[in-house]
Design a protein around this motif. Structure first.
Motif, PDB file in Angstrom:
ATOM      1  N   SER A   1     -21.069   2.895  27.342  1.00  0.00           N
ATOM      2  CA  SER A   1     -21.405   4.306  27.037  1.00  0.00           C
ATOM      3  C   SER A   1     -22.634   4.259  25.701  1.00  0.00           C
ATOM      4  CB  SER A   1     -19.744   4.495  26.559  1.00  0.00           C
ATOM      5  OG  SER A   1     -19.750   4.490  25.315  1.00  0.00           O
ATOM      6  N   ALA A   2     -23.302   4.981  26.488  1.00  0.00           N
ATOM      7  CA  ALA A   2     -24.283   5.679  25.588  1.00  0.00           C
ATOM      8  C   ALA A   2     -24.450   7.336  25.378  1.00  0.00           C
ATOM      9  CB  ALA A   2     -26.126   5.340  26.717  1.00  0.00           C
ATOM     10  N   GLU A   3     -24.628   7.827  24.229  1.00  0.00           N
ATOM     11  CA  GLU A   3     -24.365   9.210  23.743  1.00  0.00           C
ATOM     12  C   GLU A   3     -25.678   9.315  22.936  1.00  0.00           C
ATOM     13  OE1 GLU A   3     -20.604   9.268  21.295  1.00  0.00           O
ATOM     14  OE2 GLU A   3     -20.117   8.797  22.465  1.00  0.00           O
ATOM     15  N   LEU A   4     -26.453   9.945  24.111  1.00  0.00           N
ATOM     16  CA  LEU A   4     -27.632  10.166  23.337  1.00  0.00           C
ATOM     17  C   LEU A   4     -27.872  11.911  23.560  1.00  0.00           C
ATOM     18  CD1 LEU A   4     -30.296   7.543  24.479  1.00  0.00           C
ATOM     19  CD2 LEU A   4     -29.231   7.654  22.393  1.00  0.00           C
TER      20      LEU A   4
ATOM     21  N   GLU B   1     -30.482  12.162  30.725  1.00  0.00           N
ATOM     22  CA  GLU B   1     -31.084  11.321  31.755  1.00  0.00           C
ATOM     23  C   GLU B   1     -31.646  10.360  30.629  1.00  0.00           C
ATOM     24  OE1 GLU B   1     -32.343   9.901  34.615  1.00  0.00           O
ATOM     25  OE2 GLU B   1     -30.897  11.621  34.615  1.00  0.00           O
ATOM     26  N   GLN B   2     -31.883  10.242  29.499  1.00  0.00           N
ATOM     27  CA  GLN B   2     -31.874   9.427  28.443  1.00  0.00           C
ATOM     28  C   GLN B   2     -30.633   8.024  28.385  1.00  0.00           C
ATOM     29  OE1 GLN B   2     -33.708  10.169  25.263  1.00  0.00           O
ATOM     30  NE2 GLN B   2     -35.954   9.895  25.798  1.00  0.00           N
ATOM     31  N   ALA B   3     -29.190   9.357  28.084  1.00  0.00           N
ATOM     32  CA  ALA B   3     -28.260   8.437  28.384  1.00  0.00           C
ATOM     33  C   ALA B   3     -27.851   7.582  29.303  1.00  0.00           C
ATOM     34  CB  ALA B   3     -26.942   9.017  27.849  1.00  0.00           C
ATOM     35  N   ARG B   4     -28.432   8.582  30.776  1.00  0.00           N
ATOM     36  CA  ARG B   4     -28.044   7.396  32.103  1.00  0.00           C
ATOM     37  C   ARG B   4     -28.745   6.433  31.659  1.00  0.00           C
ATOM     38  NH1 ARG B   4     -30.064   6.824  37.259  1.00  0.00           N
ATOM     39  NH2 ARG B   4     -32.122   7.445  36.386  1.00  0.00           N
ATOM     40  N   LEU B   5     -29.654   6.202  31.187  1.00  0.00           N
ATOM     41  CA  LEU B   5     -30.823   5.668  31.986  1.00  0.00           C
ATOM     42  C   LEU B   5     -30.441   3.917  30.418  1.00  0.00           C
ATOM     43  CD1 LEU B   5     -33.937   7.385  32.208  1.00  0.00           C
ATOM     44  CD2 LEU B   5     -33.276   6.109  34.413  1.00  0.00           C
ATOM     45  N   ILE B   6     -30.031   4.617  29.331  1.00  0.00           N
ATOM     46  CA  ILE B   6     -30.030   3.214  28.768  1.00  0.00           C
ATOM     47  C   ILE B   6     -28.663   2.840  29.114  1.00  0.00           C
ATOM     48  CG2 ILE B   6     -28.882   2.667  26.077  1.00  0.00           C
ATOM     49  CD1 ILE B   6     -32.478   3.428  26.372  1.00  0.00           C
ATOM     50  N   ALA B   7     -27.466   3.557  28.974  1.00  0.00           N
ATOM     51  CA  ALA B   7     -25.882   3.239  30.149  1.00  0.00           C
ATOM     52  C   ALA B   7     -26.495   1.761  30.653  1.00  0.00           C
ATOM     53  CB  ALA B   7     -24.642   4.550  30.318  1.00  0.00           C
ATOM     54  N   GLN B   8     -27.338   2.352  32.208  1.00  0.00           N
ATOM     55  CA  GLN B   8     -27.945   1.642  33.244  1.00  0.00           C
ATOM     56  C   GLN B   8     -28.744   0.415  32.420  1.00  0.00           C
ATOM     57  OE1 GLN B   8     -31.150   2.859  36.051  1.00  0.00           O
ATOM     58  NE2 GLN B   8     -29.058   3.552  37.288  1.00  0.00           N
ATOM     59  N   GLU B   9     -29.835   0.615  32.352  1.00  0.00           N
ATOM     60  CA  GLU B   9     -30.529  -0.646  31.115  1.00  0.00           C
ATOM     61  C   GLU B   9     -29.627  -1.698  30.783  1.00  0.00           C
ATOM     62  OE1 GLU B   9     -33.624  -3.029  30.637  1.00  0.00           O
ATOM     63  OE2 GLU B   9     -33.314  -1.487  31.776  1.00  0.00           O
TER      64      GLU B   9
ATOM     65  N   VAL C   1     -21.012  -4.328  39.310  1.00  0.00           N
ATOM     66  CA  VAL C   1     -20.617  -2.358  38.496  1.00  0.00           C
ATOM     67  C   VAL C   1     -20.380  -1.937  39.382  1.00  0.00           C
ATOM     68  CG1 VAL C   1     -22.413  -0.328  38.676  1.00  0.00           C
ATOM     69  CG2 VAL C   1     -23.631  -2.698  37.631  1.00  0.00           C
ATOM     70  N   ILE C   2     -19.573  -1.325  39.223  1.00  0.00           N
ATOM     71  CA  ILE C   2     -18.474  -0.601  39.995  1.00  0.00           C
ATOM     72  C   ILE C   2     -18.195   0.867  39.975  1.00  0.00           C
ATOM     73  CG2 ILE C   2     -16.564  -2.733  40.361  1.00  0.00           C
ATOM     74  CD1 ILE C   2     -14.936  -1.271  38.208  1.00  0.00           C
ATOM     75  N   GLU C   3     -19.196   1.153  38.980  1.00  0.00           N
ATOM     76  CA  GLU C   3     -19.035   2.929  38.533  1.00  0.00           C
ATOM     77  C   GLU C   3     -20.344   2.891  38.298  1.00  0.00           C
ATOM     78  OE1 GLU C   3     -15.988   4.892  36.891  1.00  0.00           O
ATOM     79  OE2 GLU C   3     -14.356   4.560  38.256  1.00  0.00           O
ATOM     80  N   PRO C   4     -21.186   2.888  38.475  1.00  0.00           N
ATOM     81  CA  PRO C   4     -22.281   3.584  38.436  1.00  0.00           C
ATOM     82  C   PRO C   4     -22.569   4.971  37.169  1.00  0.00           C
ATOM     83  CG  PRO C   4     -22.827   4.104  40.322  1.00  0.00           C
ATOM     84  CD  PRO C   4     -21.680   2.949  40.195  1.00  0.00           C
ATOM     85  N   ALA C   5     -24.102   4.652  36.323  1.00  0.00           N
ATOM     86  CA  ALA C   5     -23.584   5.813  35.160  1.00  0.00           C
ATOM     87  C   ALA C   5     -24.734   6.950  36.131  1.00  0.00           C
ATOM     88  CB  ALA C   5     -24.704   4.583  34.651  1.00  0.00           C
ATOM     89  N   LEU C   6     -24.216   7.763  35.899  1.00  0.00           N
ATOM     90  CA  LEU C   6     -24.267   9.351  36.543  1.00  0.00           C
ATOM     91  C   LEU C   6     -25.105  10.003  34.720  1.00  0.00           C
ATOM     92  CD1 LEU C   6     -20.892   9.653  38.553  1.00  0.00           C
ATOM     93  CD2 LEU C   6     -23.223   8.675  39.219  1.00  0.00           C
ATOM     94  N   ARG C   7     -26.044  10.646  35.862  1.00  0.00           N
ATOM     95  CA  ARG C   7     -26.718  12.289  34.604  1.00  0.00           C
ATOM     96  C   ARG C   7     -25.196  13.300  33.987  1.00  0.00           C
ATOM     97  NH1 ARG C   7     -28.843  16.995  33.872  1.00  0.00           N
ATOM     98  NH2 ARG C   7     -30.931  17.048  32.711  1.00  0.00           N
ATOM     99  N   PRO C   8     -25.501  12.911  33.177  1.00  0.00           N
ATOM    100  CA  PRO C   8     -24.371  13.917  32.089  1.00  0.00           C
ATOM    101  C   PRO C   8     -24.641  15.555  31.968  1.00  0.00           C
ATOM    102  CG  PRO C   8     -24.795  12.867  30.377  1.00  0.00           C
ATOM    103  CD  PRO C   8     -25.365  12.524  31.851  1.00  0.00           C
ATOM    104  N   ASP C   9     -23.687  16.414  32.806  1.00  0.00           N
ATOM    105  CA  ASP C   9     -24.300  17.864  32.908  1.00  0.00           C
ATOM    106  C   ASP C   9     -23.961  18.207  31.625  1.00  0.00           C
ATOM    107  OD1 ASP C   9     -24.980  17.478  35.725  1.00  0.00           O
ATOM    108  OD2 ASP C   9     -23.346  17.803  36.653  1.00  0.00           O
ATOM    109  N   GLN C  10     -22.303  18.123  30.901  1.00  0.00           N
ATOM    110  CA  GLN C  10     -21.954  18.594  30.466  1.00  0.00           C
ATOM    111  C   GLN C  10     -21.357  17.590  28.950  1.00  0.00           C
ATOM    112  OE1 GLN C  10     -20.900  22.042  29.796  1.00  0.00           O
ATOM    113  NE2 GLN C  10     -21.665  22.382  32.259  1.00  0.00           N
TER     114      GLN C  10
END
Length: 335
Positions: free
Chosen positions: A132-135, A139-147, A242-251
């Motif tokens: 998990s990435a908290e930023l 979009e940066q949170a999604r990209l960093i978790a994926q990276e 990977v079984i659940e890819p990182a998604l862009r958080p809305d909230q």
């Protein structure tokens, strides 16, 4: 007793100190609102991985690296969260652009605080890894978790390939040493065959048999190690998927703006009331005959009610309000 002993005293204090209280509350609210609005919301993105079982039979799978992949996860996390790796990620994704004064190591430290890598499960094939990435930018949170997820997959594969290669290199070196030793023993045996020292020939024969047995066992282990290295190189053994890819958080997962504003407003109101109470204690005001007797212990002989010189409004509504709001003067009785 003090100057504040009833609700009427409090209401009178608030009325007389209203300007000061309003000023303190407005200033406090503006400060808390400014500070609260400066707090950026935090968005969390999560990518989930799982340790997949080998794609080959159990017999072939046994030739790969001996330790299960799950046991190497703590070491993988330490390697992934090094300052050098996190500095590279922060630079690649232009993290913390509002803090250009931060060095690479400082950005790495801030990024490390925003990341979590956890896992759980029983058997190796059921182990689940959660990154998990908290930023402040979704979009940066999604990209960093994926990276991080992709880097962990590559790092785990590289670590297992390195271990398999090291095992193969060790066994290959041992095999060469045993072959050299066997050749030397055979050369000595040829020399002893020309002598009559039967005891020496027997001892050398025993050593030669032991060397041949060790060489045979080493050859078997080396073949298994070569097969294991081939499986690791082809990603046919245990691996992370990977079984659940990182998604862009809305909230936002955490938003401190409104709590800070509400808390600041509440503290401002408390501070305003406290300041008014302190001012009232330092400069008390006698409101009535009862108030004077309560504060000083002296019962007044007579009290003159406050004269309201404002013009009396006409009309039935005004008369009704005046009738309900009128108070009877106190302290007119002699002791």
């Amino acid at each position: 007793m003090g100057p504040i002993a009833s609700f009427d005293d409090i209401a009178d204090m608030v009325q007389r100190r209203a300007a000061m209280m309003i000023f303190i509350m407005v200033v406090g609210f503006l400060v808390s609102a400014t500070f609260g609005l400066s707090q950026a919301p935090v968005y969390r993105s999560v990518e989930v991985l799982q340790i997949a079982p080998p794609k080959v039979s159990d017999d072939l799978a046994a030739t790969s690296v001996g330790a299960p992949l799950a046991t190497g996860l703590p070491l993988l996390r330490e390697r992934l969260l090094t300052t050098a790796t996190l500095s590279e990620i922060a630079r690649a994704y232009d993290l913390f652009p509002d803090q250009p004064q931060l060095s690479g190591a400082q950005k790495a430290a801030q990024l490390r605080e925003a990341l979590r890598i956890d896992w759980g499960g029983g058997a190796s094939e059921s182990t689940v890894v959660v990154i998990s990435a908290e930023l402040p930018v979704p979009e940066q949170a999604r990209l960093i978790a994926q990276e991080l997820s992709h880097r962990l997959i590559r790092l785990s594969a590289a670590m297992r390939i390195s271990e398999a290669q090291a095992t193969l290199d060790f066994l290959s070196g041992t095999e060469r040493a045993l072959r050299a030793e066997l050749a030397a023993q055979q050369a000595r045996m040829a020399v002893l065959d020309a002598t009559a020292d039967a005891e020496a020939r027997a001892a050398l024969a025993r050593d030669t048999r032991r060397t041949r047995a060790a060489l045979y066992e080493t050859e078997q282990l080396r073949d298994r190690a070569a097969t294991g290295l081939d499986l690791e190189t082809r990603w046919q053994s245990e691996r992370l998927v990977v079984i659940e890819p990182a998604l862009r958080p809305d909230q936002p997962a955490l938003d401190r703006r409104m709590p800070f504003i509400i808390l600041g407003g509440a503290l401002s109101a408390i501070a305003a009331f406290a300041a008014a109470l302190v001012a009232e204690m330092r400069h008390p005001v006698i409101r009535s005959a009862d108030h004077m007797q309560r504060v000083t212990g002296i019962l007044p002989v007579i009290s003159v009610p406050h004269a309201d010189l404002r013009p009396v409004p006409a009309g039935p509504v005004a008369r009704l309000v005046r009738a309900f709001g009128q108070r009877t003067p106190k302290g007119l009785n002699a002791p």
